[in-house]
Write an enzyme that holds these catalytic residues in place. Structure first.
Site, PDB file in Angstrom:
ATOM      1  N   GLY A  70       0.802  -1.217   0.000  1.00 61.12           N
ATOM      2  CA  GLY A  70       0.000   0.000   0.000  1.00 61.12           C
ATOM      3  C   GLY A  70       0.838   1.271   0.000  1.00 61.12           C
ATOM      4  O   GLY A  70       0.527   2.237  -0.695  1.00 61.12           O
ATOM      5  N   THR A  71       1.900   1.273   0.787  1.00 63.64           N
ATOM      6  CA  THR A  71       2.732   2.476   0.880  1.00 63.64           C
ATOM      7  C   THR A  71       3.325   2.830  -0.479  1.00 63.64           C
ATOM      8  O   THR A  71       3.264   3.978  -0.925  1.00 63.64           O
ATOM      9  CB  THR A  71       3.850   2.260   1.920  1.00 63.64           C
ATOM     10  OG1 THR A  71       3.234   1.963   3.181  1.00 63.64           O
ATOM     11  CG2 THR A  71       4.724   3.486   2.071  1.00 63.64           C
ATOM     12  N   ASN A 150      -8.529   3.541   8.072  1.00 68.56           N
ATOM     13  CA  ASN A 150      -8.004   2.395   8.819  1.00 68.56           C
ATOM     14  C   ASN A 150      -8.356   2.432  10.300  1.00 68.56           C
ATOM     15  O   ASN A 150      -8.455   1.392  10.942  1.00 68.56           O
ATOM     16  CB  ASN A 150      -6.485   2.308   8.648  1.00 68.56           C
ATOM     17  CG  ASN A 150      -5.788   3.650   8.704  1.00 68.56           C
ATOM     18  OD1 ASN A 150      -6.125   4.576   7.959  1.00 68.56           O
ATOM     19  ND2 ASN A 150      -4.840   3.778   9.601  1.00 68.56           N
ATOM     20  N   GLN A 178      -7.717  -0.427   2.919  1.00 68.92           N
ATOM     21  CA  GLN A 178      -8.546  -1.052   3.957  1.00 68.92           C
ATOM     22  C   GLN A 178      -9.836  -1.657   3.406  1.00 68.92           C
ATOM     23  O   GLN A 178     -10.451  -2.488   4.070  1.00 68.92           O
ATOM     24  CB  GLN A 178      -8.901  -0.028   5.037  1.00 68.92           C
ATOM     25  CG  GLN A 178      -7.745   0.294   5.962  1.00 68.92           C
ATOM     26  CD  GLN A 178      -7.272  -0.901   6.780  1.00 68.92           C
ATOM     27  OE1 GLN A 178      -8.001  -1.873   6.982  1.00 68.92           O
ATOM     28  NE2 GLN A 178      -6.048  -0.843   7.254  1.00 68.92           N
ATOM     29  N   SER A 198      -3.415  -3.512  -0.923  1.00 70.22           N
ATOM     30  CA  SER A 198      -2.306  -4.216  -0.286  1.00 70.22           C
ATOM     31  C   SER A 198      -2.742  -5.620   0.126  1.00 70.22           C
ATOM     32  O   SER A 198      -3.759  -5.782   0.795  1.00 70.22           O
ATOM     33  CB  SER A 198      -1.870  -3.420   0.945  1.00 70.22           C
ATOM     34  OG  SER A 198      -0.829  -4.086   1.606  1.00 70.22           O
ATOM     35  N   ALA A 199      -1.956  -6.634  -0.252  1.00 71.57           N
ATOM     36  CA  ALA A 199      -2.346  -8.030  -0.035  1.00 71.57           C
ATOM     37  C   ALA A 199      -2.504  -8.395   1.445  1.00 71.57           C
ATOM     38  O   ALA A 199      -3.411  -9.145   1.812  1.00 71.57           O
ATOM     39  CB  ALA A 199      -1.317  -8.961  -0.679  1.00 71.57           C
ATOM     40  N   HIS A 200      -1.631  -7.848   2.311  1.00 73.86           N
ATOM     41  CA  HIS A 200      -1.643  -8.337   3.702  1.00 73.86           C
ATOM     42  C   HIS A 200      -2.856  -7.859   4.492  1.00 73.86           C
ATOM     43  O   HIS A 200      -3.065  -8.301   5.627  1.00 73.86           O
ATOM     44  CB  HIS A 200      -0.327  -8.007   4.417  1.00 73.86           C
ATOM     45  CG  HIS A 200      -0.134  -6.594   4.859  1.00 73.86           C
ATOM     46  ND1 HIS A 200      -0.389  -6.187   6.145  1.00 73.86           N
ATOM     47  CD2 HIS A 200       0.306  -5.491   4.207  1.00 73.86           C
ATOM     48  CE1 HIS A 200      -0.103  -4.882   6.258  1.00 73.86           C
ATOM     49  NE2 HIS A 200       0.309  -4.442   5.086  1.00 73.86           N
ATOM     50  N   THR A 236      12.714  -6.937 -10.983  1.00 69.88           N
ATOM     51  CA  THR A 236      12.246  -8.326 -11.048  1.00 69.88           C
ATOM     52  C   THR A 236      11.085  -8.514 -10.087  1.00 69.88           C
ATOM     53  O   THR A 236      11.161  -8.112  -8.924  1.00 69.88           O
ATOM     54  CB  THR A 236      13.401  -9.292 -10.703  1.00 69.88           C
ATOM     55  OG1 THR A 236      14.457  -9.060 -11.620  1.00 69.88           O
ATOM     56  CG2 THR A 236      12.953 -10.742 -10.787  1.00 69.88           C
ATOM     57  N   CYS A 331       1.125   2.030  12.585  1.00 67.80           N
ATOM     58  CA  CYS A 331       2.363   2.755  12.303  1.00 67.80           C
ATOM     59  C   CYS A 331       2.617   3.837  13.331  1.00 67.80           C
ATOM     60  O   CYS A 331       3.742   4.267  13.492  1.00 67.80           O
ATOM     61  CB  CYS A 331       2.305   3.370  10.910  1.00 67.80           C
ATOM     62  SG  CYS A 331       1.651   2.230   9.709  1.00 67.80           S
TER      63      CYS A 331
END
Ligand code: PLP
Length: 397
Positions: A70-71, A150, A178, A198-200, A236, A331
């Site tokens: 995300g960042t 968030n 989110q 963002s995947a996580h 890559t 954060c």
């Protein structure tokens, strides 16, 4: 027992996602840019993941740019648009409640001479589209307003704001980190040019994300290198991470309808129990519950303040009792400053510092609510008994 209710910070990787990733950390180690079979296998996996993410967003696979999360997506969207613009287009509009991935990027632009307007929010944390319209200037190049917050879970009126941006010929980005994977997020229908995910945050691995970039939109890259990911993001590819993101996207799509309602019902039941059990407790952000809340608040999020209790102490005491939650943005944990989001809602410092966030995950069960309530009751009682402020009854039960 240990209960994890901090899913807005991060989520556990789902078994299906891990299963999809493992082959690409073992035998499927090829570089997707290589022409031999190892490379082609990796390339096919990356392209399949791109199609899976596109299916979740209901967009074209070519519109997906893989990033490290995300960042990076937020940085690429904001810096990419501003730097690709002409020298005259040096104004950005954002909101006061953005994640630091957006706010600090805007601050960096300010140091380089770009002007940024920070739109305030109302007492529930919502941006008024009219205020965005009034902030427009001839030199505005970008509006960046988050989809879901968030900390409070507030869902912003992105479609209306994107319409304003389109009419003004200004690019529109939304941080949907989110919301993606939890509620329907269709960038084209929202009318945005760029969207971060963002995947996580939805059962995928950390360090993998994507930026939706509307077809044919030119972005200046942030880093320069080979052409693996097209112009905006060389290097890559993180093949296993991208495969994990794709698998998480498919899982989210599969579970979206039933999962969303189930989680909202559990969140509502938890919140109602807390509000009825404790004195001097309230919801930060949109307080509506039930199906009517779907358009205004993320189904898994409950941000609550407990008068006469220090938020950080509550989080620590709950952790000792087996419940992992947070005071808000992960954060900014560890800092003593109150949350910029809760302060932007107009709350007093004391209220902002007496607030905690529960964010439920896809495996949350009814029994988990019970456990959480038991722990919370004993911890709040204890902390309030220690509070120097005069107390009323600690709990109603
Ligand atoms: N934007 C929002 C709204 C977030 O909640 C987060 C993570 O907390 C981010 C951006 C950053 O995402 P990542 O952790 O993938 O860099």
């Amino acid at each position: 027992m240990r209960l994890y209710v901090d899913n807005n910070a991060t989520t556990p990787v789902a078994d299906q996602v891990l299963g999809a990733m493992l082959p690409y950390l073992r035998e499927g180690y090829g570089n997707p840019a290589s022409i031999h079979q190892f490379g082609q296998q990796a390339r096919a996996a990356v392209e399949q993941a791109r199609a899976q993410v596109a299916a979740l967003l209901n967009c074209k696979p070519e519109e997906i740019v893989f990033t490290s999360g995300g960042t990076e997506s937020d940085n690429l969207a904001i810096l990419g648009v501003v730097r690709a613009g002409s020298g005259r287009k040096r104004h950005v509009i954002t909101s006061a409640i953005e994640h630091h991935a957006v706010l600090h990027t805007c601050r960096a632009l300010e140091r380089q001479g770009v002007t940024v307007s920070y739109i305030p929010v109302d007492a529930t944390g919502l941006v008024d589209p009219d205020q965005v319209r009034r902030a427009l200037r001839p030199e505005t190049s970008l509006i960046t307003i988050m989809h879901a917050n968030n900390e409070t879970g507030a869902i912003e009126p992105i479609t209306e704001i994107a319409e304003i941006a389109r009419e003004a010929g200004v690019r529109m980005h939304t941080d949907a980190v989110q919301s993606t994977g939890k509620i329907l997020v269709h960038p084209q229908e929202m009318g945005v040019d760029l969207l971060s995910l963002s995947a996580h945050k939805f059962s995928g691995p950390k360090g993998a994300g994507a930026l939706y970039v509307r077809e044919a939109l030119a972005l200046e890259p942030m880093i320069y290198g080979g052409h693996n990911e097209g112009e905006p993001r060389p290097g890559t590819e993180n093949v296993a991470g991208i495969v994990g993101l794709g698998a998480a996207a498919s899982l989210a799509l599969e579970e979206m309808d039933s999962g969303r309602v189930r989680i909202r019902e559990l969140r509502d039941s938890l919140e109602e129990s807390i509000l009825s059990r404790f004195e001097d407790v309230g919801v930060n952000g949109p307080a509506l519950r039930g199906p009517e809340s779907d358009a205004l608040r993320m189904p898994n999020t409950s941000n609550l303040y407990f008068d006469r209790v220090e938020g950080e102490s509550l989080v620590i005491a709950l952790d000792l009792g087996g419940v992992a939650c947070s005071t808000g943005s992960a954060c900014s944990s560890g800092t003593v400053e109150p949350s910029h989001v809760l302060m932007a809602l107009g709350h007093a410092r004391e209220r902002a510092k007496s607030s905690i966030r529960f964010s439920l995950g896809r495996t949350h069960r009814r029994e988990d609510n019970q456990f959480l309530l038991e722990q919370l009751t004993s911890v709040v009682r204890r902390l309030r008994a220690l509070s120097p402020q005069t107390s009323v009854a600690e709990t109603r039960s």
